[in-house]
Motif scaffolding. Structure first.
Motif, PDB file in Angstrom:
ATOM      1  N   PRO A   1       0.815  -1.242  -0.070  1.00  0.00           N
ATOM      2  CA  PRO A   1      -0.102  -0.148  -0.013  1.00  0.00           C
ATOM      3  C   PRO A   1       0.850   1.360  -0.028  1.00  0.00           C
ATOM      4  O   PRO A   1       2.048   1.503   0.665  1.00  0.00           O
ATOM      5  CB  PRO A   1      -0.771  -0.068   1.273  1.00  0.00           C
ATOM      6  CG  PRO A   1      -0.407  -1.424   1.849  1.00  0.00           C
ATOM      7  CD  PRO A   1       0.644  -1.839   1.365  1.00  0.00           C
ATOM      8  N   THR A   2       0.365   2.162  -0.627  1.00  0.00           N
ATOM      9  CA  THR A   2       0.994   3.492  -0.480  1.00  0.00           C
ATOM     10  C   THR A   2       0.422   4.549  -0.228  1.00  0.00           C
ATOM     11  O   THR A   2       0.587   5.918  -0.309  1.00  0.00           O
ATOM     12  CB  THR A   2       1.601   3.739  -2.187  1.00  0.00           C
ATOM     13  OG1 THR A   2       0.479   3.826  -2.996  1.00  0.00           O
ATOM     14  CG2 THR A   2       2.573   2.689  -2.693  1.00  0.00           C
ATOM     15  N   HIS A   3      -1.108   4.391  -0.097  1.00  0.00           N
ATOM     16  CA  HIS A   3      -2.095   5.521   0.336  1.00  0.00           C
ATOM     17  C   HIS A   3      -2.832   5.298   1.349  1.00  0.00           C
ATOM     18  O   HIS A   3      -3.070   4.060   1.748  1.00  0.00           O
ATOM     19  CB  HIS A   3      -3.018   5.674  -1.000  1.00  0.00           C
ATOM     20  CG  HIS A   3      -2.363   6.495  -2.138  1.00  0.00           C
ATOM     21  ND1 HIS A   3      -1.374   5.906  -2.943  1.00  0.00           N
ATOM     22  CD2 HIS A   3      -2.500   7.709  -2.582  1.00  0.00           C
ATOM     23  CE1 HIS A   3      -0.920   6.641  -3.900  1.00  0.00           C
ATOM     24  NE2 HIS A   3      -1.652   7.973  -3.677  1.00  0.00           N
ATOM     25  N   ILE A   4      -3.100   6.261   2.038  1.00  0.00           N
ATOM     26  CA  ILE A   4      -4.142   5.964   3.269  1.00  0.00           C
ATOM     27  C   ILE A   4      -5.342   6.747   2.826  1.00  0.00           C
ATOM     28  O   ILE A   4      -5.490   7.615   2.254  1.00  0.00           O
ATOM     29  CB  ILE A   4      -3.355   6.785   4.369  1.00  0.00           C
ATOM     30  CG1 ILE A   4      -2.166   6.170   4.855  1.00  0.00           C
ATOM     31  CG2 ILE A   4      -4.200   6.862   5.738  1.00  0.00           C
ATOM     32  CD1 ILE A   4      -1.168   6.855   5.704  1.00  0.00           C
TER      33      ILE A   4
ATOM     34  N   PRO B   1      -4.990   1.786   5.330  1.00  0.00           N
ATOM     35  CA  PRO B   1      -4.395   1.565   4.171  1.00  0.00           C
ATOM     36  C   PRO B   1      -5.063   1.372   2.838  1.00  0.00           C
ATOM     37  O   PRO B   1      -6.095   0.370   3.297  1.00  0.00           O
ATOM     38  CB  PRO B   1      -3.201   0.787   4.124  1.00  0.00           C
ATOM     39  CG  PRO B   1      -3.451  -0.006   5.522  1.00  0.00           C
ATOM     40  CD  PRO B   1      -4.418   0.693   6.336  1.00  0.00           C
ATOM     41  N   LEU B   2      -4.898   1.969   1.840  1.00  0.00           N
ATOM     42  CA  LEU B   2      -5.881   1.279   0.584  1.00  0.00           C
ATOM     43  C   LEU B   2      -5.019   0.161   0.108  1.00  0.00           C
ATOM     44  O   LEU B   2      -3.777   0.112  -0.108  1.00  0.00           O
ATOM     45  CB  LEU B   2      -5.766   2.562  -0.573  1.00  0.00           C
ATOM     46  CG  LEU B   2      -6.068   1.986  -1.893  1.00  0.00           C
ATOM     47  CD1 LEU B   2      -7.662   1.828  -1.773  1.00  0.00           C
ATOM     48  CD2 LEU B   2      -5.862   3.085  -2.803  1.00  0.00           C
ATOM     49  N   ILE B   3      -5.689  -0.999   0.197  1.00  0.00           N
ATOM     50  CA  ILE B   3      -5.120  -2.386  -0.127  1.00  0.00           C
ATOM     51  C   ILE B   3      -5.945  -2.854  -1.347  1.00  0.00           C
ATOM     52  O   ILE B   3      -6.913  -2.387  -1.760  1.00  0.00           O
ATOM     53  CB  ILE B   3      -5.199  -3.365   0.901  1.00  0.00           C
ATOM     54  CG1 ILE B   3      -6.927  -3.507   1.395  1.00  0.00           C
ATOM     55  CG2 ILE B   3      -4.320  -2.688   2.095  1.00  0.00           C
ATOM     56  CD1 ILE B   3      -7.057  -4.464   2.571  1.00  0.00           C
ATOM     57  N   ASP B   4      -5.356  -3.762  -2.006  1.00  0.00           N
ATOM     58  CA  ASP B   4      -5.701  -4.244  -3.192  1.00  0.00           C
ATOM     59  C   ASP B   4      -5.858  -5.792  -3.258  1.00  0.00           C
ATOM     60  O   ASP B   4      -5.881  -6.495  -4.072  1.00  0.00           O
ATOM     61  CB  ASP B   4      -4.866  -4.097  -4.425  1.00  0.00           C
ATOM     62  CG  ASP B   4      -3.584  -4.705  -4.330  1.00  0.00           C
ATOM     63  OD1 ASP B   4      -3.191  -5.120  -3.258  1.00  0.00           O
ATOM     64  OD2 ASP B   4      -2.615  -4.572  -5.341  1.00  0.00           O
ATOM     65  N   ASN B   5      -6.372  -6.314  -1.861  1.00  0.00           N
ATOM     66  CA  ASN B   5      -6.404  -7.779  -1.842  1.00  0.00           C
ATOM     67  C   ASN B   5      -7.897  -8.297  -2.520  1.00  0.00           C
ATOM     68  O   ASN B   5      -7.883  -9.513  -3.039  1.00  0.00           O
ATOM     69  CB  ASN B   5      -6.391  -8.399  -0.483  1.00  0.00           C
ATOM     70  CG  ASN B   5      -7.360  -7.662   0.706  1.00  0.00           C
ATOM     71  OD1 ASN B   5      -8.263  -6.882   0.248  1.00  0.00           O
ATOM     72  ND2 ASN B   5      -7.543  -8.438   1.862  1.00  0.00           N
ATOM     73  N   LEU B   6      -8.857  -7.641  -2.509  1.00  0.00           N
ATOM     74  CA  LEU B   6     -10.131  -8.095  -3.217  1.00  0.00           C
ATOM     75  C   LEU B   6     -10.374  -7.425  -4.293  1.00  0.00           C
ATOM     76  O   LEU B   6     -11.058  -7.902  -5.442  1.00  0.00           O
ATOM     77  CB  LEU B   6     -11.292  -7.751  -2.158  1.00  0.00           C
ATOM     78  CG  LEU B   6     -11.386  -8.365  -0.832  1.00  0.00           C
ATOM     79  CD1 LEU B   6     -12.431  -7.794  -0.096  1.00  0.00           C
ATOM     80  CD2 LEU B   6     -11.426  -9.810  -1.036  1.00  0.00           C
ATOM     81  N   ARG B   7      -9.871  -6.198  -4.745  1.00  0.00           N
ATOM     82  CA  ARG B   7      -9.997  -5.500  -5.934  1.00  0.00           C
ATOM     83  C   ARG B   7      -8.783  -4.774  -6.222  1.00  0.00           C
ATOM     84  O   ARG B   7      -8.010  -4.481  -5.409  1.00  0.00           O
ATOM     85  CB  ARG B   7     -11.271  -4.518  -5.508  1.00  0.00           C
ATOM     86  CG  ARG B   7     -12.542  -4.949  -5.406  1.00  0.00           C
ATOM     87  CD  ARG B   7     -13.491  -3.840  -5.314  1.00  0.00           C
ATOM     88  NE  ARG B   7     -14.790  -4.035  -4.927  1.00  0.00           N
ATOM     89  CZ  ARG B   7     -15.232  -4.644  -3.634  1.00  0.00           C
ATOM     90  NH1 ARG B   7     -14.399  -4.584  -2.610  1.00  0.00           N
ATOM     91  NH2 ARG B   7     -16.413  -5.026  -3.402  1.00  0.00           N
TER      92      ARG B   7
END
Length: 155
Positions: A4-7, A17-23
């Motif tokens: 993650p790079t964004h909050i 944190p903005l995560i990408d585990n589902l999308r």
């Protein structure tokens, strides 16, 4: 999953944190923004974490961000940035085209109607339009040049 790079922040308090585990990051932003209802979920912010930040340890705030507030019928989007001298500037974002003349007349409400602001007609955005702005900001740390920016006093 990518690092993650964004909050994100919801309703001015809950940070994660903005995560990408589902999308994908972009799809997650789009999905989250389209859930705003004006009462249980009425405000959303995004900013880039400092380079090398450990988002498992802390979620630091930033002087530069994009935020929106409102409900499903319309939101206001603002962006805040600091210039080369460190002076902060906050802007209301408007749709591309000619800015509305005169004083703002459109009321955006949130927090079950307890809070509101008045903006110009071209500054009332749909949740889909807000999502596109957040995605652009996520990618480039700025709002696309074709949008209008009206500086707010006292940023």
């Amino acid at each position: 999953m990518t690092t993650p790079t964004h909050i994100l922040q919801e309703n001015g308090s809950s940070r994660f944190p903005l995560i990408d585990n589902l999308r994908s990051f972009e799809d997650q932003l789009r999905f989250t923004l389209t859930q705003m209802d004006g009462s249980s979920f009425w405000a959303f912010s995004l900013w880039r974490a400092p380079e090398g930040a450990n988002l498992r340890a802390s979620l630091p705030p930033s002087e530069n961000y994009i935020q929106c507030a409102g409900e499903a019928v319309g939101v206001t989007v603002e962006v805040r940035s600091t210039d080369a001298t460190g002076t902060a500037h906050q802007y209301t974002v408007g749709k591309p085209g000619t800015p509305s003349p005169g004083e703002p007349t459109e009321t955006i409400r949130w927090d079950s109607g307890r809070r509101s602001t008045t903006v110009h007609a071209h500054e009332v955005l749909t949740l889909d339009e807000a999502a596109e702005l957040f995605i652009a900001y996520y990618r480039d740390d700025r709002v696309p040049a074709e949008y209008t920016l009206r500086e707010l006093s006292g940023a």
